[in-house]
Design an enzyme around this catalytic site. Structure first.
Site, PDB file in Angstrom:
ATOM      1  N   LEU A  77      46.590 -35.165  -0.685  1.00 56.31           N
ATOM      2  CA  LEU A  77      46.569 -35.036  -2.144  1.00 56.31           C
ATOM      3  C   LEU A  77      47.985 -35.041  -2.714  1.00 56.31           C
ATOM      4  N   GLU A 118      42.084 -34.797  -8.484  1.00 52.71           N
ATOM      5  CA  GLU A 118      43.317 -34.519  -7.714  1.00 52.71           C
ATOM      6  C   GLU A 118      43.914 -33.178  -8.114  1.00 52.71           C
ATOM      7  N   GLY A 148      36.378 -37.867   1.241  1.00 57.54           N
ATOM      8  CA  GLY A 148      35.393 -36.852   0.869  1.00 57.54           C
ATOM      9  C   GLY A 148      35.907 -35.446   1.067  1.00 57.54           C
ATOM     10  N   LEU A 149      36.329 -34.822  -0.017  1.00 58.97           N
ATOM     11  CA  LEU A 149      36.749 -33.419   0.036  1.00 58.97           C
ATOM     12  C   LEU A 149      35.849 -32.572  -0.874  1.00 58.97           C
ATOM     13  N   PRO A 171      29.518 -30.373  -4.211  1.00 61.15           N
ATOM     14  CA  PRO A 171      28.867 -29.969  -5.461  1.00 61.15           C
ATOM     15  C   PRO A 171      29.282 -28.562  -5.905  1.00 61.15           C
ATOM     16  N   GLY A 174      40.478 -47.130 -37.553  1.00 63.06           N
ATOM     17  CA  GLY A 174      39.113 -47.413 -37.090  1.00 63.06           C
ATOM     18  C   GLY A 174      39.095 -48.394 -35.934  1.00 63.06           C
ATOM     19  N   GLY A 210      34.887 -27.512  -5.880  1.00 61.58           N
ATOM     20  CA  GLY A 210      35.777 -28.534  -6.426  1.00 61.58           C
ATOM     21  C   GLY A 210      37.218 -28.066  -6.355  1.00 61.58           C
TER      22      GLY A 210
HETATM   23  P1  TGC Z   1      46.284 -22.331   0.492  1.00 64.06           P
HETATM   24  O1  TGC Z   1      46.009 -21.103   1.308  1.00 64.06           O
HETATM   25  O2  TGC Z   1      47.259 -22.235  -0.635  1.00 64.06           O
HETATM   26  O3  TGC Z   1      46.765 -23.524   1.434  1.00 64.06           O
HETATM   27  C1  TGC Z   1      46.107 -23.821   2.658  1.00 64.06           C
HETATM   28  C2  TGC Z   1      47.133 -24.544   3.542  1.00 64.06           C
HETATM   29  O4  TGC Z   1      47.489 -25.789   2.926  1.00 64.06           O
HETATM   30  C3  TGC Z   1      48.908 -25.810   2.635  1.00 64.06           C
HETATM   31  N1  TGC Z   1      49.048 -26.486   1.338  1.00 64.06           N
HETATM   32  C4  TGC Z   1      49.486 -27.730   1.214  1.00 64.06           C
HETATM   33  N2  TGC Z   1      49.939 -28.599   2.112  1.00 64.06           N
HETATM   34  C5  TGC Z   1      50.327 -29.824   1.654  1.00 64.06           C
HETATM   35  N3  TGC Z   1      50.254 -30.190   0.361  1.00 64.06           N
HETATM   36  C6  TGC Z   1      49.784 -29.333  -0.571  1.00 64.06           C
HETATM   37  N4  TGC Z   1      49.694 -29.731  -1.846  1.00 64.06           N
HETATM   38  C7  TGC Z   1      49.380 -28.032  -0.160  1.00 64.06           C
HETATM   39  N5  TGC Z   1      48.876 -26.956  -0.805  1.00 64.06           N
HETATM   40  C8  TGC Z   1      48.685 -26.005   0.131  1.00 64.06           C
HETATM   41  C9  TGC Z   1      49.324 -24.350   2.612  1.00 64.06           C
HETATM   42  O5  TGC Z   1      50.690 -24.227   2.897  1.00 64.06           O
HETATM   43  C10 TGC Z   1      48.437 -23.780   3.706  1.00 64.06           C
HETATM   44  O6  TGC Z   1      48.997 -24.179   4.946  1.00 64.06           O
HETATM   45  P2  TGC Z   1      48.868 -23.224   6.246  1.00 64.06           P
HETATM   46  O7  TGC Z   1      49.689 -23.908   7.290  1.00 64.06           O
HETATM   47  O8  TGC Z   1      49.397 -21.893   5.820  1.00 64.06           O
HETATM   48  O9  TGC Z   1      47.413 -23.165   6.598  1.00 64.06           O
HETATM   49  O10 TGC Z   1      44.882 -22.886  -0.028  1.00 64.06           O
HETATM   50  P3  TGC Z   1      43.878 -22.323  -1.106  1.00 64.06           P
HETATM   51  O11 TGC Z   1      42.511 -22.388  -0.496  1.00 64.06           O
HETATM   52  O12 TGC Z   1      44.348 -20.986  -1.638  1.00 64.06           O
HETATM   53  O13 TGC Z   1      43.930 -23.429  -2.248  1.00 64.06           O
HETATM   54  C11 TGC Z   1      45.042 -23.672  -2.985  1.00 64.06           C
HETATM   55  C12 TGC Z   1      44.732 -24.724  -4.088  1.00 64.06           C
HETATM   56  C13 TGC Z   1      43.821 -24.160  -5.152  1.00 64.06           C
HETATM   57  C14 TGC Z   1      46.069 -25.062  -4.718  1.00 64.06           C
HETATM   58  C15 TGC Z   1      44.107 -25.988  -3.469  1.00 64.06           C
HETATM   59  O14 TGC Z   1      42.878 -25.738  -2.927  1.00 64.06           O
HETATM   60  C16 TGC Z   1      43.985 -27.145  -4.447  1.00 64.06           C
HETATM   61  O15 TGC Z   1      44.913 -27.915  -4.574  1.00 64.06           O
HETATM   62  N6  TGC Z   1      42.806 -27.301  -5.144  1.00 64.06           N
HETATM   63  C17 TGC Z   1      42.533 -28.479  -5.957  1.00 64.06           C
HETATM   64  C18 TGC Z   1      41.544 -29.366  -5.235  1.00 64.06           C
HETATM   65  C19 TGC Z   1      41.826 -30.815  -5.443  1.00 64.06           C
HETATM   66  O16 TGC Z   1      42.881 -31.230  -5.864  1.00 64.06           O
HETATM   67  N7  TGC Z   1      40.866 -31.648  -5.093  1.00 64.06           N
HETATM   68  C20 TGC Z   1      41.034 -33.051  -5.170  1.00 64.06           C
HETATM   69  C21 TGC Z   1      39.917 -33.791  -4.467  1.00 64.06           C
HETATM   70  S1  TGC Z   1      40.310 -35.464  -4.073  1.00 64.06           S
HETATM   71  C22 TGC Z   1      40.325 -36.257  -5.536  1.00 64.06           C
HETATM   72  O17 TGC Z   1      40.205 -35.721  -6.587  1.00 64.06           O
HETATM   73  C23 TGC Z   1      40.512 -37.696  -5.443  1.00 64.06           C
HETATM   74  S2  TGC Z   1      40.465 -38.548  -6.929  1.00 64.06           S
HETATM   75  C24 TGC Z   1      40.948 -40.030  -6.337  1.00 64.06           C
HETATM   76  C25 TGC Z   1      41.134 -41.120  -7.288  1.00 64.06           C
HETATM   77  O18 TGC Z   1      40.115 -41.733  -7.686  1.00 64.06           O
HETATM   78  O19 TGC Z   1      42.301 -41.463  -7.591  1.00 64.06           O
HETATM   79  P1  FAD Z   2      35.646 -26.887 -11.040  1.00 65.94           P
HETATM   80  O1  FAD Z   2      36.467 -26.578  -9.851  1.00 65.94           O
HETATM   81  O2  FAD Z   2      34.268 -26.318 -11.111  1.00 65.94           O
HETATM   82  O3  FAD Z   2      36.463 -26.447 -12.334  1.00 65.94           O
HETATM   83  C1  FAD Z   2      35.858 -26.280 -13.605  1.00 65.94           C
HETATM   84  C2  FAD Z   2      36.896 -25.642 -14.543  1.00 65.94           C
HETATM   85  O4  FAD Z   2      37.271 -24.353 -14.032  1.00 65.94           O
HETATM   86  C3  FAD Z   2      38.188 -26.456 -14.615  1.00 65.94           C
HETATM   87  O5  FAD Z   2      38.679 -26.442 -15.928  1.00 65.94           O
HETATM   88  C4  FAD Z   2      39.133 -25.713 -13.697  1.00 65.94           C
HETATM   89  O6  FAD Z   2      40.517 -25.877 -14.062  1.00 65.94           O
HETATM   90  C5  FAD Z   2      38.672 -24.272 -13.919  1.00 65.94           C
HETATM   91  N1  FAD Z   2      39.025 -23.414 -12.770  1.00 65.94           N
HETATM   92  C6  FAD Z   2      38.561 -23.475 -11.501  1.00 65.94           C
HETATM   93  N2  FAD Z   2      39.156 -22.539 -10.737  1.00 65.94           N
HETATM   94  C7  FAD Z   2      40.044 -21.903 -11.534  1.00 65.94           C
HETATM   95  C8  FAD Z   2      40.983 -20.846 -11.338  1.00 65.94           C
HETATM   96  N3  FAD Z   2      41.175 -20.292 -10.135  1.00 65.94           N
HETATM   97  N4  FAD Z   2      41.711 -20.430 -12.401  1.00 65.94           N
HETATM   98  C9  FAD Z   2      41.575 -21.019 -13.627  1.00 65.94           C
HETATM   99  N5  FAD Z   2      40.698 -22.020 -13.877  1.00 65.94           N
HETATM  100  C10 FAD Z   2      39.951 -22.455 -12.837  1.00 65.94           C
HETATM  101  N6  FAD Z   2      37.004 -35.656  -5.082  1.00 65.94           N
HETATM  102  C11 FAD Z   2      37.136 -36.134  -3.820  1.00 65.94           C
HETATM  103  O7  FAD Z   2      37.112 -35.385  -2.853  1.00 65.94           O
HETATM  104  N7  FAD Z   2      37.301 -37.477  -3.603  1.00 65.94           N
HETATM  105  C12 FAD Z   2      37.328 -38.377  -4.610  1.00 65.94           C
HETATM  106  O8  FAD Z   2      37.498 -39.581  -4.365  1.00 65.94           O
HETATM  107  C13 FAD Z   2      37.161 -37.906  -5.945  1.00 65.94           C
HETATM  108  N8  FAD Z   2      37.082 -38.786  -6.978  1.00 65.94           N
HETATM  109  C14 FAD Z   2      36.730 -38.327  -8.227  1.00 65.94           C
HETATM  110  C15 FAD Z   2      36.431 -39.242  -9.235  1.00 65.94           C
HETATM  111  C16 FAD Z   2      36.000 -38.801 -10.479  1.00 65.94           C
HETATM  112  C17 FAD Z   2      35.609 -39.786 -11.536  1.00 65.94           C
HETATM  113  C18 FAD Z   2      35.939 -37.411 -10.739  1.00 65.94           C
HETATM  114  C19 FAD Z   2      35.509 -36.899 -12.086  1.00 65.94           C
HETATM  115  C20 FAD Z   2      36.241 -36.501  -9.751  1.00 65.94           C
HETATM  116  C21 FAD Z   2      36.623 -36.945  -8.478  1.00 65.94           C
HETATM  117  N9  FAD Z   2      36.824 -36.050  -7.420  1.00 65.94           N
HETATM  118  C22 FAD Z   2      36.998 -36.502  -6.139  1.00 65.94           C
HETATM  119  C23 FAD Z   2      36.593 -34.619  -7.621  1.00 65.94           C
HETATM  120  C24 FAD Z   2      37.723 -33.897  -8.352  1.00 65.94           C
HETATM  121  O9  FAD Z   2      38.814 -33.691  -7.521  1.00 65.94           O
HETATM  122  C25 FAD Z   2      37.129 -32.566  -8.877  1.00 65.94           C
HETATM  123  O10 FAD Z   2      36.297 -32.895  -9.969  1.00 65.94           O
HETATM  124  C26 FAD Z   2      38.220 -31.590  -9.289  1.00 65.94           C
HETATM  125  O11 FAD Z   2      38.972 -31.154  -8.174  1.00 65.94           O
HETATM  126  C27 FAD Z   2      37.642 -30.368 -10.032  1.00 65.94           C
HETATM  127  O12 FAD Z   2      36.540 -29.839  -9.374  1.00 65.94           O
HETATM  128  P2  FAD Z   2      35.169 -29.550 -10.183  1.00 65.94           P
HETATM  129  O13 FAD Z   2      34.824 -30.797 -10.925  1.00 65.94           O
HETATM  130  O14 FAD Z   2      34.192 -29.022  -9.220  1.00 65.94           O
HETATM  131  O15 FAD Z   2      35.570 -28.475 -11.265  1.00 65.94           O
END
Ligand code: TGC
Ligand code: FAD
Length: 404
Positions: free
Chosen positions: A259, A383, A149-150, A153, A360, A156
């Site tokens: 991640l 991700e 859980g990351l 609502p 189709g 994201g």
């Molecule tokens: P920022 O200030 O850049 O970084 C905070 C701290 O984290 C470190 N860091 C990382 N460490 C390891 N791996 C990475 N990929 C890292 N990226 C950053 C960074 O060095 C820093 O460390 P420290 O020691 O200085 O504190 O953070 P920010 O708040 O500016 O955010 C950067 C950003 C936008 C890239 C990050 O928030 C991001 O990656 N956003 C995307 C969120 C995301 O991917 N959510 C995924 C949710 S889980 C999911 O979707 C599961 S789906 C599962 C499935 O069904 O397969």
């Molecule tokens: P938003 O962050 O609201 O983004 C909406 C749009 O704005 C996107 O096109 C994005 O690229 C754009 N945007 C946002 N910020 C910027 C920026 N700075 N610059 C340019 N464009 C930007 N999460 C978990 O924690 N655990 C899970 O197990 C998990 N499983 C998932 C399973 C499914 C089926 C789905 C759909 C999602 C899942 N997620 C999970 C959540 C997923 O990681 C988020 O949906 C994703 O990170 C995007 O967040 P959001 O949907 O809130 O979109």
């Protein structure tokens, strides 16, 4: 050809599925162990996933019986040491396993990547010895299901803005907040949850099903990942013992490093979906006759197929090299972002082109390309979205942070 029933669902499989496509002889770069693991998972997918997946995707039901089987075939945490319930293999083995699972369906790969990379990995990397012994063997065998859980609502792409929080209460924390879009949450026995403490720092907690005030309602109505179950996590004054806090990490780097591991697996996984689409389109192009000849003889069909295998081959080389860097502990988050972004996009493009080659028929569940295409829309977003990964690469090459 029908091959019996599974939980009352008719299983049918096309026996010529899953031809091997290795245009650049990349198999020669793999060890024997990688090839054995890959082929074993491919056989399992062909036997257990392909025959039932269209039914589940159509009905939007999760084939829950596969959770245990995924544990039995070693799909959870392949690169986590065996003594902690993993497979004790390297990151290339992990990659090829994800590729074969996603050849079946992105939702099946999701089951494995959440359990292995987002639940077992944080406990293995940041947990206490007691937590590791308590949870990892059961998670590795599939006896216990976990979720991660990351996302919230309102947070994201920007998880650092999370509002889920804990308040210190002696031996426990009191947890409040909500998580959204959580893969497997409605069926999970436990969740690794990221929340802010009173200092505003992110910490990880293990929240168990049955804790008072904790619920995980299902999210309905998805057109994508329909065979994967997704839900919320809701915390209303949940008392979580301090023994359930992951002791060895504070800050957003905790969840982000999980991640990195999962995104790496997705970079391989997406190739599996792309390969399945390419395989089906290539076969169909030789069988389907229009204007008196196979459609594969038309230049425009050949362009599509040639571009598909070119992109697959480039993607295979990218993840193979990334796997080597992962094994050496040298891969950077930026390199992982590049591979996740590239390989998911090429897989989605391939699914769309494969759908066109099928005409189709491509929109029906007789063929897998439309299901893969719909699934990959999620994979492009979760991700880290396609654009977020681009900005991570942009930051890496310019040194200028688009997020601050
Ligand atoms: P920022 O200030 O850049 O970084 C905070 C701290 O984290 C470190 N860091 C990382 N460490 C390891 N791996 C990475 N990929 C890292 N990226 C950053 C960074 O060095 C820093 O460390 P420290 O020691 O200085 O504190 O953070 P920010 O708040 O500016 O955010 C950067 C950003 C936008 C890239 C990050 O928030 C991001 O990656 N956003 C995307 C969120 C995301 O991917 N959510 C995924 C949710 S889980 C999911 O979707 C599961 S789906 C599962 C499935 O069904 O397969
Ligand atoms: P938003 O962050 O609201 O983004 C909406 C749009 O704005 C996107 O096109 C994005 O690229 C754009 N945007 C946002 N910020 C910027 C920026 N700075 N610059 C340019 N464009 C930007 N999460 C978990 O924690 N655990 C899970 O197990 C998990 N499983 C998932 C399973 C499914 C089926 C789905 C759909 C999602 C899942 N997620 C999970 C959540 C997923 O990681 C988020 O949906 C994703 O990170 C995007 O967040 P959001 O949907 O809130 O979109």
């Amino acid at each position: 050809m029908a091959i019996g029933t599974e939980n009352g669902i008719k299983k049918s499989v096309k026996t010529d599925l899953y031809q091997h496509h290795d245009y650049y002889g990349i198999d020669e770069l793999l060890d024997q162990d990688h090839i054995l693991a890959r082929d074993a998972i491919r056989d399992w997918v062909k036997e257990e996933v392909s025959p039932i997946i269209e039914h589940h995707a159509n009905a939007a039901t999760c084939p829950e019986h596969l959770f245990k089987q995924l544990g039995e075939i070693g799909a959870y945490g392949p690169s986590i040491p065996a003594e902690y319930g993993g497979g004790g293999m390297d990151d290339i083995a992990y990659g090829v396993i994800m590729q074969e699972l996603e050849r079946g369906d992105s939702g099946i790969r999701s089951m494995a990547s959440v359990q292995g990379s987002l639940v077992m990995y944080p406990i293995y990397r940041f947990g206490s010895e007691e937590q590791k012994r308590k949870y990892l063997p059961k998670l590795g065998s599939g006896e216990m299901i976990g979720c991660f859980g990351l996302t919230e609502p309102d947070h994201g792409s920007n998880p650092g803005g999370m509002v889920t929080n804990v308040v210190d209460d002696g031996d426990s924390y009191i947890l409040n907040g909500a998580k959204m879009w959580i893969t497997n949450s409605p069926v999970a026995d436990m969740a690794v949850v990221w929340a802010k403490n009173e200092e505003g720092k992110v910490i990880g907690l293990i929240v168990e099903k049955g804790m008072k005030g904790f619920s995980a309602p299902e999210i309905h109505g998805k057109w994508s990942l329909r065979a994967s179950i997704t839900g919320e996590l809701v915390f209303e004054d949940v008392r979580v013992p301090k023994a359930n806090v992951l002791p060895n990490v504070v800050g957003l780097k905790g969840p982000l490093s999980c991640l990195t591991k999962a995104r790496y697996g997705i970079a391989w996984g997406a190739l599996g979906a792309g390969l399945d689409c390419y395989d089906a389109a290539l076969r169909y192009s030789k069988e389907r006759i229009q204007f008196g000849k196979p459609i594969g003889q038309f230049q425009l069909t050949q362009k599509k197929l040639a571009e598909m295998i070119t992109e697959i081959t480039k993607g295979q080389l990218l993840v193979w090299r990334l796997g080597k860097l992962m094994n050496a502990g040298k891969a950077t988050p930026g390199q992982v972002s590049m591979a996740k972004r590239n390989n998911v996009k090429i897989a989605l493009d391939i699914a769309r082109e494969a759908r066109q080659i099928h005409g189709g028929m491509g929109i029906t569940n007789e063929y897998s390309c439309m299901r893969h295409m719909m699934n990959l829309e999620t994979v492009l977003t979760y991700e880290g979205t396609h654009d977020i990964h681009l900005l991570i690469t942009g930051y890496d090459v310019t040194g200028l942070n688009a997020f601050s």
